[in-house]
Enzyme design. Structure first.
Site, short mmCIF file in Angstrom:
data_model
loop_
_atom_site.label_atom_id
_atom_site.label_comp_id
_atom_site.label_asym_id
_atom_site.label_seq_id
_atom_site.Cartn_x
_atom_site.Cartn_y
_atom_site.Cartn_z
N ALA A 1 -7.89 -7.57 2.59
CA ALA A 1 -8.67 -7.64 1.58
C ALA A 1 -10.06 -6.92 1.95
CB ALA A 1 -9.36 -9.16 1.83
N GLY A 2 -9.50 -5.52 2.04
CA GLY A 2 -10.43 -4.49 2.27
C GLY A 2 -11.07 -3.79 0.80
N GLY B 1 -7.71 -3.32 -1.27
CA GLY B 1 -7.10 -4.58 -1.66
C GLY B 1 -8.12 -5.40 -2.71
N ASP C 1 -6.16 -11.79 4.90
CA ASP C 1 -6.68 -10.67 5.48
C ASP C 1 -6.80 -11.63 6.91
OD1 ASP C 1 -8.33 -8.02 5.17
OD2 ASP C 1 -9.06 -9.25 7.01
N HIS D 1 3.12 12.05 0.52
CA HIS D 1 1.69 11.75 -0.05
C HIS D 1 0.71 12.24 1.25
CE1 HIS D 1 -1.39 9.59 -1.76
NE2 HIS D 1 -1.59 9.04 -0.65
P1 NAI Z 1 -10.28 -1.60 4.69
O1 NAI Z 1 -10.62 -1.02 6.08
O2 NAI Z 1 -11.49 -1.44 3.62
O3 NAI Z 1 -9.27 -2.81 4.52
C1 NAI Z 1 -8.23 -2.84 5.46
C2 NAI Z 1 -8.28 -4.47 5.93
O4 NAI Z 1 -7.05 -4.71 6.26
C3 NAI Z 1 -9.21 -4.91 6.38
O5 NAI Z 1 -9.95 -6.08 5.78
C4 NAI Z 1 -8.72 -5.42 7.80
O6 NAI Z 1 -9.51 -6.72 8.20
C5 NAI Z 1 -7.30 -5.90 7.43
N1 NAI Z 1 -6.30 -6.05 8.34
C6 NAI Z 1 -6.05 -5.40 9.33
N2 NAI Z 1 -4.89 -5.82 10.10
C7 NAI Z 1 -4.57 -6.67 9.28
C8 NAI Z 1 -3.59 -7.50 9.53
N3 NAI Z 1 -2.60 -7.42 10.53
N4 NAI Z 1 -3.11 -8.77 8.61
C9 NAI Z 1 -4.16 -8.61 7.74
N5 NAI Z 1 -5.19 -7.92 7.60
C10 NAI Z 1 -5.37 -6.77 8.35
O7 NAI Z 1 -9.27 -0.24 4.18
P2 NAI Z 1 -9.03 0.49 2.75
O8 NAI Z 1 -10.01 1.39 2.39
O9 NAI Z 1 -8.96 -0.85 1.96
O10 NAI Z 1 -7.54 1.03 3.01
C11 NAI Z 1 -6.55 0.37 3.53
C12 NAI Z 1 -5.25 1.04 3.76
O11 NAI Z 1 -4.72 1.78 2.62
C13 NAI Z 1 -5.62 2.39 4.68
O12 NAI Z 1 -4.43 2.48 5.49
C14 NAI Z 1 -5.74 3.53 3.80
O13 NAI Z 1 -5.46 4.78 4.33
C15 NAI Z 1 -4.85 3.04 2.90
N6 NAI Z 1 -4.89 3.91 1.56
C16 NAI Z 1 -3.84 4.26 1.01
C17 NAI Z 1 -3.93 4.91 -0.25
C18 NAI Z 1 -2.44 5.57 -0.85
O14 NAI Z 1 -2.55 6.25 -1.71
N7 NAI Z 1 -1.34 5.01 -0.38
C19 NAI Z 1 -5.06 5.27 -0.93
C20 NAI Z 1 -6.18 4.54 -0.43
C21 NAI Z 1 -5.93 3.95 0.64
#
Ligand code: NAI
Length: 311
Positions: free
Chosen positions: A13-14, A17, A36, A178
């Protein structure tokens, strides 16, 4: 919601999400469970979205939770949990950290939602998609990653800007990794059916191809992460699956011989529908593109071998 209510779950839920969840609620495509590990975070995000609903006009349900048992009944589970790269963290360290997180999440998905499809978003997405495929034991049509569609959105926006036409009229996609080894397919790019070379000079097309590759970093270097592009791409893919729209997108998939590839996850053109990946589309690439695709696959494979302890 009217009609058959489908449930999807989002893990993480970042930034990405939550906006992906809000997009989907606004599109009226599913009820959502948001999970989360941070206590009360997903719950608070869900409450916040519900409070916006009278004006944003959605009746879909959203539930926030820290309990993976709430995955039960999910048609599709989207994984957007994990770390982002911080100063001083190597790419390999990040890959290992996220591999560990993804591996434990996939175990819970298999336990509570064994019939679901998995959409991976966590980066490096090709490697995490492969881990999810191996660890879950799901059929290849049920595990895929979002990456190529986002790169394609960047590519299409840049072309529209360059030609001075509507962004909606540009069609085209980006395959491969990617990451640095993505491959924008200029021979398969058109503006309302008109091949791109009628509208742009070759050197300008090449500049756009290079700019597409830095599109993500151009945003990250300014605001720390990308959010609106990825969360829109996720919602688009979810809609195509839940409504069986069979849209053509580029997504990270596990090929079984297509393009001479296997034992890897890599961005390829697919038809996305009720069964997840309905088909990988095989195009006739010229030698140069074929070679770049094989090179990208070997780079991804070598990263996969660094994290093989996690699947
Ligand atoms: P964020 O840091 O805002 O959110 C990540 C969330 O995951 C946090 O709320 C954290 O508490 C939660 N989390 C961590 N471990 C967990 C677990 N074991 N179980 C449940 N929740 C858990 O990060 P953001 O910006 O939302 O990015 C998330 C991921 O998406 C990153 O790996 C980022 O690189 C990736 N991403 C991928 C893209 C793509 O095109 N495939 C594009 C943008 C981001």
């Amino acid at each position: 919601m009217l009609g058959e209510i489908q449930l999807i779950s989002i893990i993480g839920a970042g930034r990405v999400g939550t906006i992906a969840a809000l997009n989907m609620l606004r599109m009226h495509i599913a009820d959502i469970t948001l999970i989360d590990i941070v206590d009360k975070l997903a719950e608070g995000e869900a409450m916040d979205m519900i409070q916006a609903s009278p004006i944003l006009q959605f009746d879909g349900k959203i539930k926030g939770s820290t309990n993976f048992e709430d995955l039960k009944g999910s048609e599709l589970v989207i994984i957007i949990a994990g770390s982002a790269r911080k100063p001083g963290t190597s790419r390999l360290d990040l890959t290992r950290t996220n591999a560990k997180i993804i591996s434990s999440i996939v175990e819970k998905i298999v336990k509570y939602a064994p019939e679901c499809k998995i959409m991976m978003v966590t980066n490096p997405v090709d490697i995490m998609t492969y881990i999810a495929f191996k660890k879950s034991g799901f059929e290849k049509n049920r595990v895929f990653g979002m990456g190529g569609l986002l790169d394609s959105l960047r590519y299409r926006s840049l072309i529209a800007n360059e030609v001075g036409i509507s962004r909606e009229d540009v069609n085209g996609f980006v395959i491969g990794e990617h990451g640095d080894h993505m491959i924008p397919l200029t021979d398969f790019t058109s503006i309302s059916g008109i091949p791109i070379e009628y509208m742009m000079k070759k050197d300008r097309i090449e500049k756009i191809v290079e700019k597409t590759k830095t599109g993500g970093m151009d945003v990250i270097s300014r605001k720390g992460s990308t959010v609106y592009g990825p969360s829109s791409a996720i919602a688009f893919m979810v809609e195509s699956i839940l409504k069986g729209k069979n849209r053509i997108v580029s997504a990270s998939v596990i090929p079984h011989g297509e393009y001479g590839l296997k034992d890897v996850a890599i961005g390829l053109p697919i038809i996305l529908g009720k069964n997840g990946i309905e088909r990988i589309i095989e195009l006739n690439f010229d030698e140069e593109i074929r070679k770049r695709l094989l090179d990208a696959a070997s780079i991804i494979k070598s990263s996969i071998s660094d994290v093989k302890d996690y699947f």
